[in-house]
Design an enzyme around this catalytic site. Sequence first.
Site, PDB file in Angstrom:
ATOM      1  N   CYS A 149      -0.704  -5.446   1.517  1.00 56.41           N
ATOM      2  CA  CYS A 149       0.700  -5.358   1.112  1.00 56.41           C
ATOM      3  C   CYS A 149       1.374  -4.126   1.706  1.00 56.41           C
ATOM      4  O   CYS A 149       2.416  -4.238   2.373  1.00 56.41           O
ATOM      5  CB  CYS A 149       0.805  -5.365  -0.412  1.00 56.41           C
ATOM      6  SG  CYS A 149      -0.302  -4.218  -1.246  1.00 56.41           S
ATOM      7  N   TYR A 150       0.799  -2.953   1.484  1.00 53.49           N
ATOM      8  CA  TYR A 150       1.386  -1.748   2.070  1.00 53.49           C
ATOM      9  C   TYR A 150       1.477  -1.853   3.597  1.00 53.49           C
ATOM     10  O   TYR A 150       2.511  -1.528   4.189  1.00 53.49           O
ATOM     11  CB  TYR A 150       0.556  -0.518   1.704  1.00 53.49           C
ATOM     12  CG  TYR A 150       0.662  -0.031   0.288  1.00 53.49           C
ATOM     13  CD1 TYR A 150       1.862   0.443  -0.240  1.00 53.49           C
ATOM     14  CD2 TYR A 150      -0.460   0.016  -0.542  1.00 53.49           C
ATOM     15  CE1 TYR A 150       1.942   0.935  -1.540  1.00 53.49           C
ATOM     16  CE2 TYR A 150      -0.390   0.496  -1.839  1.00 53.49           C
ATOM     17  CZ  TYR A 150       0.811   0.961  -2.335  1.00 53.49           C
ATOM     18  OH  TYR A 150       0.885   1.458  -3.615  1.00 53.49           O
TER      19      TYR A 150
END
Lengths: 345, 345, 345, 345
Positions: A149-150
């Site tokens: 996600c990051y």
Amino acid sequence: MIKVGIVGGTGYTGVELLRLLAVHPDVQLTAITSRKEDGLPVADMFPSLRGRVALAFSAPEKADLSQCDVVFFATPHGVAMAQAPALLAAGVKVVDLAADFRLKDQASFEQWYKIPHTCPELLEQAVYGLAELNREAIQGASLIANPGCYPTTMQLGYYPLLKAGLIDAGALIADCKSGVSGAGRKAEIGTLFSESSDNFKAYSVAGHRHTPETAAQLQRFTEQKVDLVFTPHLVPMIRGMHSTLYARLTKEVSNEELQSLFEAQYKDAPFVDVMPFGSHPETRSTRGSNMLRMALHRPGNGNTVIVLVVQDNLVKGAAGQAVQCMNLMFGLEETTGLTQIALMP
Amino acid sequence: MIKVGIVGGTGYTGVELLRLLAVHPDVQLTAITSRKEDGLPVADMFPSLRGRVALAFSAPEKADLSQCDVVFFATPHGVAMAQAPALLAAGVKVVDLAADFRLKDQASFEQWYKIPHTCPELLEQAVYGLAELNREAIQGASLIANPGCYPTTMQLGYYPLLKAGLIDAGALIADCKSGVSGAGRKAEIGTLFSESSDNFKAYSVAGHRHTPETAAQLQRFTEQKVDLVFTPHLVPMIRGMHSTLYARLTKEVSNEELQSLFEAQYKDAPFVDVMPFGSHPETRSTRGSNMLRMALHRPGNGNTVIVLVVQDNLVKGAAGQAVQCMNLMFGLEETTGLTQIALMP
Amino acid sequence: MIKVGIVGGTGYTGVELLRLLAVHPDVQLTAITSRKEDGLPVADMFPSLRGRVALAFSAPEKADLSQCDVVFFATPHGVAMAQAPALLAAGVKVVDLAADFRLKDQASFEQWYKIPHTCPELLEQAVYGLAELNREAIQGASLIANPGCYPTTMQLGYYPLLKAGLIDAGALIADCKSGVSGAGRKAEIGTLFSESSDNFKAYSVAGHRHTPETAAQLQRFTEQKVDLVFTPHLVPMIRGMHSTLYARLTKEVSNEELQSLFEAQYKDAPFVDVMPFGSHPETRSTRGSNMLRMALHRPGNGNTVIVLVVQDNLVKGAAGQAVQCMNLMFGLEETTGLTQIALMP
Amino acid sequence: MIKVGIVGGTGYTGVELLRLLAVHPDVQLTAITSRKEDGLPVADMFPSLRGRVALAFSAPEKADLSQCDVVFFATPHGVAMAQAPALLAAGVKVVDLAADFRLKDQASFEQWYKIPHTCPELLEQAVYGLAELNREAIQGASLIANPGCYPTTMQLGYYPLLKAGLIDAGALIADCKSGVSGAGRKAEIGTLFSESSDNFKAYSVAGHRHTPETAAQLQRFTEQKVDLVFTPHLVPMIRGMHSTLYARLTKEVSNEELQSLFEAQYKDAPFVDVMPFGSHPETRSTRGSNMLRMALHRPGNGNTVIVLVVQDNLVKGAAGQAVQCMNLMFGLEETTGLTQIALMP
């Protein structure tokens, strides 16, 4: 109809896959496995799916995943690498939402994830599922490593600047913030409501697994040696991710040129919204949708450029991105089944 | 100085006792036990106590609790009954924040708590620690059963009406709402931030342990046969409890008389605030303080009277009430160390 | 395509209508009015709609609403009654999401809403838009009074019991809880984050406008004289409504019979989910969807029956219900454009 | 007893001053002004103060503030500068919690605050109320400029590194996050619960008033020319501030030396807690208390040092710091009345 199997459907990325796939016009949900919940109707665990998903969980050995066209792994690290070889050999496409195939370098994987890699021979074949930077490769892939996600936010935010050679690639600072669902659906004290509500903190500042993934991929995509300081923080909200990306400009460039650079880069990306220069994107503008929004800033018109990036960590940061990859792998329109508008308020 | 021991200091009532006792002018914190955390400084687990509490947890067998003047049990049900007899025999006073001594009726206890009672002979000696209705008995007690959080609000709200014989004791409906800290500091999926935030639900509607406690005590205090429907709900907030108490008036009475009845009842109770008739007390007006606030309503001036009651479930509903009992047991001013003003906002 | 106009699109029911209608396959968004925001692209106010809704707000006098097939009023009370007559005369259907046409009794309306009714002649013609109890009338309607959020839950929860004559219609107690979005998008101190977060309170206990609406409609639908105590509360969550409905059984009836009664009543209602007896529905299981879920309880198998009802106050409680009515008015499948699955977590 | 007046007691810093001063052993609350709320008992607006603060608001012209020993201004910018000269002339000490006296440079003030300064002659006399770096000056002061919330964290976090000449003062990046109470108690849409809950965003990235304050004061304290990029963000929590401070080391230094530097700097500061190297301070560990906590990190042992700083924005970031200054100005122990322990959970 694409026959879809899900391994590990009891976590947040699993139930999010179900929410998206249950209304996908070209998908037939075929199997969902969970050893622990064998026999339990999915809708008994997730009442939001009552009347919409009729499947029950089945133990892995009972589910014949080889009959699927594609199998998603919404599992802890290490599960996909154990089952992917057999599925691929049976002609089943695989999308791993965990990290098993994200790092091309086996040693780096084993250093950061503390487990041996059991099928390193697949690492080169695996395609990194960031459609905006890797669309063609995804279209021809059998095995997808769905991005973290990051890293999704950091790569899409830094890529245009690095590719254009405008910034010091050795001095990137990414200050990132995530909603609590990023920690998963696990019984732990640290993510109890009473511990993480009305609170804010950084975590894993000394080193987080998404640092090597981001740095390595940015180097692959831009051929620049990247040095990245990445600081994750926990925000008292369920969904949402906000990355504040700092970079030092090394060339003369106007704000208009910066803005044009980003708009040109993502003009054909249906899930990237480059907002007007100086905007402040809010995470809620992406809640429940596959959109990622970003905006550029340049305080005092100095030599620091800031890219603000927001997304829903469970959609564009996980399950939505995985479905986006599936669409590309099966020759569908990239946006099929992914047109949900963010819930606001 | 009163030497105080705490058994089970790693939960929310434990750390709340520490917060209150660390600034209590007449208390010396002497021992705090936890088998699992033996040797760990308390402030390492709860950074809010850094620089304020120097104690470390110690395993039960290492802590000489018999040297204490009073021991608080902030433990799961069943622990206090195992250790209380020896402590009492050694002249140590005991305050149990769990339910071991709340029900006078052994059979009822065993039915609701599913464990055998190991010292039923102490049930009669135990004093129910609701100071507002039982002050004198508490002053002379050696063993206190600290009331449950919900029962505190229900008893104080219904008592004046029942005592005065104004309502149908056989038709009480208590619709109660609690913050999530009431579920304790346990690793469980149901109270994760991502599960209980932005959500509201009822639980244990078929039957909750606080029903028999409340009904039995109200009968003891008022000599009326009480029939109670009690419905607990979970609110996405850390602290706070709001009870909406419904009763049917059986006698002619004016709103002014009702208000006077409550004001007279609690005029000497330092921790009960009877607000003006028709007020809407907010839980946050008690956040972090030992105050309980209540207000009366009578929709359409009909025969239904509503009592709204709020408190901080961890203070007046647990640790603060326990300290209030300790003050009374040791002849101190009832409010000693309990003068914190609620945090607002 | 149905040409749709929206009057008052800057509030929460307005933007929610936009979220739903923008993906409705049979709708063409034609006009959206706001005097204050004339000329502002809708997506500039609500970034969640960037790339999805191209309309700009227009001042009322510029928007030719008479070209629409249907106009939704997402406005404060009093606006729809001023504009509805002309629109209806022009052959435009009208759905009012405010209260202008909810009460058939003009005097009652003026007493509760403190404004004169300017077109009382339309009160009888207006159809109450609760599809589950009034489907046929809605199909033939030109003017819809969309139900209030609380009344939707109370009517659907009490109806089967009242209709079957099983309960004391003169002793209904509805303890209801709403998320903060129910208060609307207005600059007010009471609903600031710092005021309503980490807090719980009742409001308007002395009398709320949804009491007469609910009582009158239940009487119309069931021909029983209803007396209702309704207590609304504010929950620190954005969306969601939970009604805890208490009733006293006046006839012998088994739990199985009660459950069957409800299941039979709603077996053809696509947006009502009768859960298994004894379930605890959670508001989040409806977040963002048009589903309403309910479950029955009977504590101690006594004579009190409890119906727990949950919905998303902005969808089934407002905008979704309005679209459901529109579907029926235009002969579409009732569920068209309303198949969103709740966002969970 | 110190006679205290408060101008502007209806905002969050005002009520927080009341919470702290009401239990301060050396203070007598004498007057609190509000034109709008003249005559209203303070406890009617803030029920948390019921039974604890008997004062009513009074219109400014009725309150004889010249009888006070000290007056706190918890007002919008511009109010203190209008009233301070007369109070100082009457021998009353003044503590301004707004920005009127924070910037020594009149032009800079007028540029950032968009109002003319009406008593520039007091700018030099005003003492910046950051006790940890300016204790002696505060002890002798008559007029205090209480620091901004963000600047408090940035100055205390960067000071030791700058003073020791270890970092590049021209490349400071401060990524800061604040709870919503920092926006004040004003009726505005942007800080409604439904707008700012379950959401995260940056704001004022192009330039925020706390940048010049921080840069100018750091230059005064360290005599280094400071260039600062400061990015504020809004966190969905009521109280709490977390600053993530990045700096580039320009000299060889070990982590132990860095840690020792900070510990030595703040060893006598009762409200600064230097946590062990590599800690992750949480905002909640300061909730309701005047403590500020910080911890050092050095990712990959590279040349970037990170200082994590947390505080309660309303206490150490505003009202608590003001009381700390008052204590010093009146020769009291610095911690008097400020020993509250953080509320956790």
